[in-house]
Each structure stands twice: as C-alpha cells, then as structure tokens.
Design an enzyme around this catalytic site. Structure first.
Site, short mmCIF file in Angstrom:
data_model
loop_
_atom_site.label_atom_id
_atom_site.label_comp_id
_atom_site.label_asym_id
_atom_site.label_seq_id
_atom_site.Cartn_x
_atom_site.Cartn_y
_atom_site.Cartn_z
CE LYS A 28 37.99 -8.55 10.61
NZ LYS A 28 36.67 -8.69 11.26
NE ARG A 141 31.10 -16.11 9.48
CZ ARG A 141 32.07 -15.38 10.03
NH1 ARG A 141 32.78 -14.57 9.29
NH2 ARG A 141 32.31 -15.48 11.31
NE ARG A 174 34.46 -18.20 11.91
CZ ARG A 174 35.06 -17.02 11.79
NH1 ARG A 174 35.39 -16.57 10.58
NH2 ARG A 174 35.34 -16.29 12.85
P1 AP5 Z 1 32.66 -11.69 6.81
O1 AP5 Z 1 33.20 -11.08 5.57
O2 AP5 Z 1 32.97 -13.13 7.07
O3 AP5 Z 1 33.05 -10.78 8.08
P2 AP5 Z 1 34.42 -10.68 8.86
O4 AP5 Z 1 34.61 -9.25 9.26
O5 AP5 Z 1 35.53 -11.33 8.09
O6 AP5 Z 1 34.02 -11.52 10.15
P3 AP5 Z 1 34.82 -12.62 10.96
O7 AP5 Z 1 33.81 -13.22 11.89
O8 AP5 Z 1 35.56 -13.58 10.07
O9 AP5 Z 1 35.83 -11.75 11.75
P4 AP5 Z 1 36.57 -12.09 13.01
O10 AP5 Z 1 37.54 -10.99 13.01
O11 AP5 Z 1 35.78 -12.24 14.24
O12 AP5 Z 1 37.10 -13.59 12.78
P5 AP5 Z 1 38.55 -14.17 12.50
O13 AP5 Z 1 38.38 -15.35 11.64
O14 AP5 Z 1 39.49 -13.12 12.10
O15 AP5 Z 1 31.06 -11.47 6.79
C1 AP5 Z 1 30.25 -12.03 7.80
C2 AP5 Z 1 28.86 -12.39 7.18
O16 AP5 Z 1 28.24 -11.19 6.71
C3 AP5 Z 1 28.94 -13.31 5.95
O17 AP5 Z 1 27.84 -14.18 5.96
C4 AP5 Z 1 28.86 -12.35 4.74
O18 AP5 Z 1 28.28 -12.98 3.60
C5 AP5 Z 1 27.96 -11.25 5.31
N1 AP5 Z 1 28.27 -9.93 4.75
C6 AP5 Z 1 29.51 -9.37 4.60
N2 AP5 Z 1 29.42 -8.13 4.09
C7 AP5 Z 1 28.08 -7.87 3.94
C8 AP5 Z 1 27.33 -6.76 3.47
N3 AP5 Z 1 27.94 -5.62 3.06
N4 AP5 Z 1 25.97 -6.84 3.46
C9 AP5 Z 1 25.33 -7.97 3.90
N5 AP5 Z 1 25.99 -9.08 4.34
C10 AP5 Z 1 27.36 -9.03 4.36
O19 AP5 Z 1 38.98 -14.63 13.98
C11 AP5 Z 1 38.42 -15.76 14.60
C12 AP5 Z 1 39.18 -16.04 15.89
O20 AP5 Z 1 40.56 -16.34 15.60
C13 AP5 Z 1 39.24 -14.90 16.90
O21 AP5 Z 1 38.09 -14.86 17.73
C14 AP5 Z 1 40.52 -15.25 17.68
O22 AP5 Z 1 40.28 -16.27 18.59
C15 AP5 Z 1 41.43 -15.78 16.59
N6 AP5 Z 1 42.25 -14.74 15.95
C16 AP5 Z 1 42.21 -14.38 14.62
N7 AP5 Z 1 43.09 -13.41 14.38
C17 AP5 Z 1 43.69 -13.13 15.56
C18 AP5 Z 1 44.69 -12.18 15.93
N8 AP5 Z 1 45.23 -11.34 15.05
N9 AP5 Z 1 45.07 -12.16 17.23
C19 AP5 Z 1 44.55 -13.01 18.13
N10 AP5 Z 1 43.59 -13.93 17.84
C20 AP5 Z 1 43.17 -13.98 16.55
#
Ligand code: AP5
Length: 231
Positions: A28, A141, A174
C-alpha cells in the site's frame, strides 16, 4: 509534469478518494508513493501519521505507542479524528490516496459520512498477496527516516547496504516488523479489516482486486493505473 492524456479522469474531472486496501506488506505504501508522484494527489497514511506522533513524544503518541508496538489496532475515534483533520487540508481537494484506512467498520462508516459531506466518490483497490510473501517482505523492509523511501533487503536493496540512495541517511527497520508482531498485525487484518470487503460490496462501491504477490512494484502500479483510466 505527467502526460494529461494518461491521467485517470478523476484527477481532472471529479474529486475521488482511492482506498488502497490490503494486508500489512501488500504494498500500500509503495503504491501510494508511485500514485502520488504520478498524479500529484497526497497519500494519507494513518500508520505514518501515528508514527510521527509517537516520534514527537506528544500525548497522542504516548497513548498509541504500546498498541502499535504490539501490532494491534489503535482506537477508532483516534484515527477518525486524524483523518478528518487531514482531509480539511487544501491539498486534498482534487483527490487523495488512503493507505491503511479504513480498517474497521466504524472507520468505514466515518469515512463514508466525510466523503458524502464533501461530494467525493471513492474506489477501493484490494492488493492480494500470499502469506509467505508478506512475511518475507516485512522482515526485509527498510525505510529512510528522512524522505520515507521504502527499500527491501531482497527485492529492492539500496545501492549501498543500509543507506538511502536519495538522502544518504541510515535506513531504519520498523519495530513492528518483527515476525511475532507481524503475525499479530495479520490477525488484526484478518479479523477486523478484511471483513470490510463485504461492507464495500454492500455499499455498491467499485472494488478491484489485484494480484500483487509476484509482480514488481512498477507492474502493480501499471495495473492500478489501468483500472483508474476506466473510472
Ligand atoms: P509496503 O509498501 O511498506 O507495504 P504496506 O502494505 O504499506 O505495509 P505496512 O506494513 O506499512 O502496512 P500496515 O497496514 O501493517 O502498516 P501501517 O503503517 O498502516 O511494502 C512492504 C515491503 O515490501 C517493502 O520493503 C517494499 O519495498 C516491499 N514491496 C512492496 N511492493 C512490492 C512488490 N510488488 N514486490 C516486491 N517487494 C515489494 O500500520 C501500522 C500500525 O499502525 C498498525 O498495526 C496499527 O497499530 C496502527 N494503525 C494504522 N492505521 C490504523 C487504522 N486505520 N486504525 C487503527 N490502527 C491503525
């Protein structure tokens, strides 16, 4: 300046929210950054916003830090407030990309009310990624703390190990990318977030599913762009 003919109609014609939906590690953040660069609309990542509060050490950051470290969702009212405030900024007027929001039915309902009040439509792009690919991506990552560029030790390594190609800064891992925490995050996704697909269907929203397991980021981006052209 991107070629106007290649722009999805929403960017020129009507304001539209693009919801990037998918499990942790589905790409994402990576896709948001590509879309933001191409179309000049902002990425709204609730995860990034929450991490920035944690880093600044303010009361909100202190309240959410333990939950984020444990890989469980932060309270709905906290994230809903953050998004509501962010959407008031002028850079959101033409459209925006939601990365990691909504994640619960309460959040989805709050978002719908906000969008209706502002005359926005939305489409949902669901990134599908295999479980083992997710684990490999998240444990590999790395991110630049200055410009936010995402790397992966296996699939997208920086030119110099551990150093950002753009800023020269030391890359960071992270805290919630440890395997045990990743499993908690995947459980939260499976139990609280994935069921939203039914909610989007009930609402009759455009919901697109993209296989994002095996293609490199640029190929996934082209698939999303192709879908948006048809909007
Ligand atoms: P990346 O693009 O970073 O993936 P992502 O889907 O953004 O993963 P996240 O871990 O950031 O998602 P998340 O939803 O768990 O975390 P968030 O920060 O929102 O890619 C990941 C890796 O893969 C990278 O190394 C990239 O280079 C590689 N990659 C990407 N695409 C690729 C491809 N096609 N091929 C090969 N490699 C690839 O949330 C964190 C925390 O915040 C949550 O656990 C929660 O506690 C809190 N939080 C955030 N939002 C909310 C909400 N709305 N409600 C409640 N709590 C929330």
């Amino acid at each position: 300046m991107p070629d106007q003919r290649l722009r999805p109609s929403f960017v020129n014609a009507r304001p539209l929210a693009l919801v990037l939906f998918g499990p942790p590690g589905s790409g994402k953040g990576t896709q948001s950054k590509l879309l933001m660069k191409e179309f000049g609309i902002p990425q709204i990542s609730t995860g990034d916003m929450l991490r920035s509060h944690v880093r600044s050490g303010n009361a909100l950051g202190a309240a959410v830090e333990a939950k984020m470290k444990a890989g469980v969702l932060v309270k709905d009212d906290v994230v809903n407030r953050l998004v509501e405030e962010r959407l008031k900024q002028p850079d959101c007027e033409r459209g925006f990309i939601l990365d990691g929001y909504p994640r619960t039915r309460t959040q989805a309902e709050a978002l719908c009310s906000l969008l209706i009040a502002r005359g926005f439509d939305y489409v949902v792009v669901h990134l599908l990624v295999d479980y083992n690919v997710i684990i490999a991506r998240l444990t590999g990552r790395r991110q630049c703390p200055v410009c936010g560029t995402l790397y992966n030790a296996i699939s997208r390594p920086p030119k110099v190990p551990g150093v950002c190609d753009v800023e020269g800064a030391q890359l960071i891992v992270r805290e919630d990318d440890r395997e045990a925490v990743v499993r908690e995050r995947l459980d939260a996704y499976q139990n609280q977030t994935r069921p939203l697909i039914e909610y989007f269907k009930e609402k009759g929203r455009s919901l697109f599913e993209i296989d994002a397991s095996h293609d490199p980021p640029e190929a996934v981006f082209r698939k999303i762009e192709g879908l948006l052209q048809k909007q």
